[in-house]
Design a protein around this motif. Sequence first.
Motif, PDB file in Angstrom:
ATOM      1  N   VAL A   1      34.270  33.116   4.138  1.00  0.00           N
ATOM      2  CA  VAL A   1      33.176  33.919   3.749  1.00  0.00           C
ATOM      3  C   VAL A   1      31.903  33.223   4.148  1.00  0.00           C
ATOM      4  CG1 VAL A   1      32.766  33.384   1.276  1.00  0.00           C
ATOM      5  CG2 VAL A   1      32.499  35.695   2.390  1.00  0.00           C
ATOM      6  N   GLY A   2      31.971  31.894   4.616  1.00  0.00           N
ATOM      7  CA  GLY A   2      31.029  31.127   4.899  1.00  0.00           C
ATOM      8  C   GLY A   2      30.315  30.580   3.537  1.00  0.00           C
ATOM      9  N   MET A   3      30.920  30.038   2.574  1.00  0.00           N
ATOM     10  CA  MET A   3      30.550  29.777   1.212  1.00  0.00           C
ATOM     11  C   MET A   3      29.458  28.794   1.253  1.00  0.00           C
ATOM     12  SD  MET A   3      33.741  27.156   0.107  1.00  0.00           S
ATOM     13  CE  MET A   3      33.678  25.580   0.649  1.00  0.00           C
ATOM     14  N   GLU A   4      28.411  29.168   0.291  1.00  0.00           N
ATOM     15  CA  GLU A   4      27.236  28.375   0.079  1.00  0.00           C
ATOM     16  C   GLU A   4      27.175  28.047  -1.355  1.00  0.00           C
ATOM     17  OE1 GLU A   4      24.088  30.567   1.619  1.00  0.00           O
ATOM     18  OE2 GLU A   4      24.797  30.989   3.491  1.00  0.00           O
ATOM     19  N   LYS A   5      26.403  26.845  -1.748  1.00  0.00           N
ATOM     20  CA  LYS A   5      26.350  26.506  -3.049  1.00  0.00           C
ATOM     21  C   LYS A   5      25.378  27.268  -3.553  1.00  0.00           C
ATOM     22  CE  LYS A   5      28.131  21.941  -3.110  1.00  0.00           C
ATOM     23  NZ  LYS A   5      27.566  20.380  -3.146  1.00  0.00           N
ATOM     24  N   GLU A   6      25.421  27.589  -5.094  1.00  0.00           N
ATOM     25  CA  GLU A   6      26.095  27.136  -6.091  1.00  0.00           C
ATOM     26  C   GLU A   6      27.449  28.264  -5.858  1.00  0.00           C
ATOM     27  OE1 GLU A   6      24.410  27.375  -9.956  1.00  0.00           O
ATOM     28  OE2 GLU A   6      23.006  25.737  -9.192  1.00  0.00           O
ATOM     29  N   TYR A   7      28.580  27.889  -6.465  1.00  0.00           N
ATOM     30  CA  TYR A   7      29.687  28.450  -6.799  1.00  0.00           C
ATOM     31  C   TYR A   7      29.943  29.099  -8.035  1.00  0.00           C
ATOM     32  CZ  TYR A   7      30.443  25.781  -2.499  1.00  0.00           C
ATOM     33  OH  TYR A   7      30.190  25.011  -1.152  1.00  0.00           O
ATOM     34  N   THR A   8      30.379  30.201  -8.254  1.00  0.00           N
ATOM     35  CA  THR A   8      30.596  30.722  -9.673  1.00  0.00           C
ATOM     36  C   THR A   8      32.033  31.568  -9.497  1.00  0.00           C
ATOM     37  OG1 THR A   8      28.173  31.160 -10.148  1.00  0.00           O
ATOM     38  CG2 THR A   8      29.899  32.315 -11.384  1.00  0.00           C
ATOM     39  N   VAL A   9      32.852  31.269 -10.356  1.00  0.00           N
ATOM     40  CA  VAL A   9      34.296  31.802 -10.330  1.00  0.00           C
ATOM     41  C   VAL A   9      34.418  32.697 -11.484  1.00  0.00           C
ATOM     42  CG1 VAL A   9      36.610  31.072 -10.401  1.00  0.00           C
ATOM     43  CG2 VAL A   9      35.102  29.715  -9.397  1.00  0.00           C
ATOM     44  N   THR A  10      34.832  34.170 -11.311  1.00  0.00           N
ATOM     45  CA  THR A  10      34.851  34.998 -12.003  1.00  0.00           C
ATOM     46  C   THR A  10      36.388  35.472 -12.343  1.00  0.00           C
ATOM     47  OG1 THR A  10      34.572  36.821 -10.860  1.00  0.00           O
ATOM     48  CG2 THR A  10      32.534  35.842 -11.628  1.00  0.00           C
ATOM     49  N   GLY A  11      36.454  36.333 -13.304  1.00  0.00           N
ATOM     50  CA  GLY A  11      37.982  37.106 -13.413  1.00  0.00           C
ATOM     51  C   GLY A  11      38.868  36.270 -14.549  1.00  0.00           C
ATOM     52  N   GLY A  12      40.048  36.690 -14.680  1.00  0.00           N
ATOM     53  CA  GLY A  12      41.081  36.470 -15.906  1.00  0.00           C
ATOM     54  C   GLY A  12      41.126  34.731 -15.695  1.00  0.00           C
ATOM     55  N   MET A  13      41.459  34.270 -14.474  1.00  0.00           N
ATOM     56  CA  MET A  13      41.768  32.976 -14.143  1.00  0.00           C
ATOM     57  C   MET A  13      40.945  32.095 -14.929  1.00  0.00           C
ATOM     58  SD  MET A  13      44.691  33.011 -12.862  1.00  0.00           S
ATOM     59  CE  MET A  13      44.742  31.142 -12.530  1.00  0.00           C
ATOM     60  N   THR A  14      39.699  32.406 -15.044  1.00  0.00           N
ATOM     61  CA  THR A  14      38.751  31.368 -15.544  1.00  0.00           C
ATOM     62  C   THR A  14      39.111  30.975 -17.026  1.00  0.00           C
ATOM     63  OG1 THR A  14      37.248  33.033 -16.414  1.00  0.00           O
ATOM     64  CG2 THR A  14      36.864  31.992 -14.238  1.00  0.00           C
ATOM     65  N   ARG A  15      40.069  31.460 -17.589  1.00  0.00           N
ATOM     66  CA  ARG A  15      40.680  31.097 -19.085  1.00  0.00           C
ATOM     67  C   ARG A  15      41.301  29.947 -18.813  1.00  0.00           C
ATOM     68  NH1 ARG A  15      43.544  36.132 -20.991  1.00  0.00           N
ATOM     69  NH2 ARG A  15      44.192  35.984 -18.892  1.00  0.00           N
ATOM     70  N   ILE A  16      41.847  29.639 -17.543  1.00  0.00           N
ATOM     71  CA  ILE A  16      43.029  28.582 -17.407  1.00  0.00           C
ATOM     72  C   ILE A  16      42.226  27.313 -17.100  1.00  0.00           C
ATOM     73  CG2 ILE A  16      45.053  27.751 -16.093  1.00  0.00           C
ATOM     74  CD1 ILE A  16      45.896  30.801 -16.191  1.00  0.00           C
ATOM     75  N   LYS A  17      42.120  26.142 -17.759  1.00  0.00           N
ATOM     76  CA  LYS A  17      41.065  25.113 -17.206  1.00  0.00           C
ATOM     77  C   LYS A  17      41.900  24.557 -16.346  1.00  0.00           C
ATOM     78  CE  LYS A  17      39.377  20.756 -19.165  1.00  0.00           C
ATOM     79  NZ  LYS A  17      39.668  19.860 -18.069  1.00  0.00           N
ATOM     80  N   GLY A  18      42.984  24.494 -15.942  1.00  0.00           N
ATOM     81  CA  GLY A  18      43.625  23.867 -15.024  1.00  0.00           C
ATOM     82  C   GLY A  18      43.415  24.327 -13.606  1.00  0.00           C
ATOM     83  N   PHE A  19      43.252  25.760 -13.554  1.00  0.00           N
ATOM     84  CA  PHE A  19      42.930  26.567 -12.448  1.00  0.00           C
ATOM     85  C   PHE A  19      41.261  26.173 -11.958  1.00  0.00           C
ATOM     86  CE2 PHE A  19      40.695  30.227 -10.178  1.00  0.00           C
ATOM     87  CZ  PHE A  19      41.400  30.154  -9.028  1.00  0.00           C
ATOM     88  N   VAL A  20      40.578  26.109 -12.931  1.00  0.00           N
ATOM     89  CA  VAL A  20      39.032  25.663 -12.782  1.00  0.00           C
ATOM     90  C   VAL A  20      38.831  24.446 -12.404  1.00  0.00           C
ATOM     91  CG1 VAL A  20      36.780  25.537 -13.770  1.00  0.00           C
ATOM     92  CG2 VAL A  20      38.300  27.448 -14.663  1.00  0.00           C
ATOM     93  N   ASP A  21      39.490  23.488 -12.731  1.00  0.00           N
ATOM     94  CA  ASP A  21      39.370  21.971 -12.128  1.00  0.00           C
ATOM     95  C   ASP A  21      40.344  22.085 -10.962  1.00  0.00           C
ATOM     96  OD1 ASP A  21      38.673  21.289 -14.545  1.00  0.00           O
ATOM     97  OD2 ASP A  21      40.564  20.458 -15.500  1.00  0.00           O
ATOM     98  N   ALA A  22      41.305  22.728 -10.642  1.00  0.00           N
ATOM     99  CA  ALA A  22      41.803  22.847  -9.281  1.00  0.00           C
ATOM    100  C   ALA A  22      40.855  23.350  -8.212  1.00  0.00           C
ATOM    101  CB  ALA A  22      43.318  23.717  -9.330  1.00  0.00           C
TER     102      ALA A  22
END
Length: 273
Positions: A206-227
């Motif tokens: 998508v041509g990512m640019e900072k800042e990055y924000t992650v949403t959705g149910g997976m944000t409850r999983i710290k391991g996924f956020v760290d990954a």
Amino acid sequence: MAYTAGIDIGANYAKVVILDEERKIVGKSMIRTGFNYPVAAEKSLDAALEDAGLKRDDIAYVAATGFGRYMVPFRDIQITELTCHAKGAWFMFPNTRTVLDVGGSTIKAIRCDDKGKVKAFRLNDKCAAGTGAFLEKTARYMGYDTGDIAALAEKSQEMVSVSSVCAVFAESEVINHLSSGKKPEDIMNGSIVSLAGRAAQLMKRVGMEKEYTVTGGMTRIKGFVDAMAKAVKSDVNILADDMGQWCGALGAAILSQDRVRKLAQLKEASQTA
């Protein structure tokens, strides 16, 4: 006071956020969608109203988003998930330029401008291996429930690679790992890292640019956020208090408020003309 509501009817959950005129969250709810979307919409709104201590007549405008947005009987408008997640993420983190929404059935990468408007997007909805459903299925293969995913991954001491990009082949890979004596927690860790890698590739497309924000149910999983942070080589924003799950509904409620203000301005202009 004019309250607005945003309702996000997803494949798995129906979520509602109610805002006051100061854009403060006064009520929210989340229930299982089930097979009857109109009923789920009614129940989720009623639950949010109860949480806010309000009645239906207190709500000035309702925007619906999500997979089932056209099946919300009381909606005033329907808006795409892309638009709502971008607006919700921007509202919480105004410097957001790339949003990643990881849901049960799709992953969406969104690039937005400095007002939270969508500039570009990419979707991965062709295979379960690229969505949150992949982790749910992996958990079930190993005899665990969806709610066990986070705790299971936190126990991991090492990562077992799960490299298949197809959900069917990934299932076979997980079974082979179990047969060879690999620990479930290490397999889950590998599955999470694999999902994060696929999500990062979508962000790059998508041509990512900072800042990055992650949403959705997976944000409850710290391991996924760290990954995810490791995959994009940067910190990622996460909405506090598990609000990542409500980001689409939040964006819809904000856009409802914008609509109410615009309608009021048009009415005032017509009266003074």
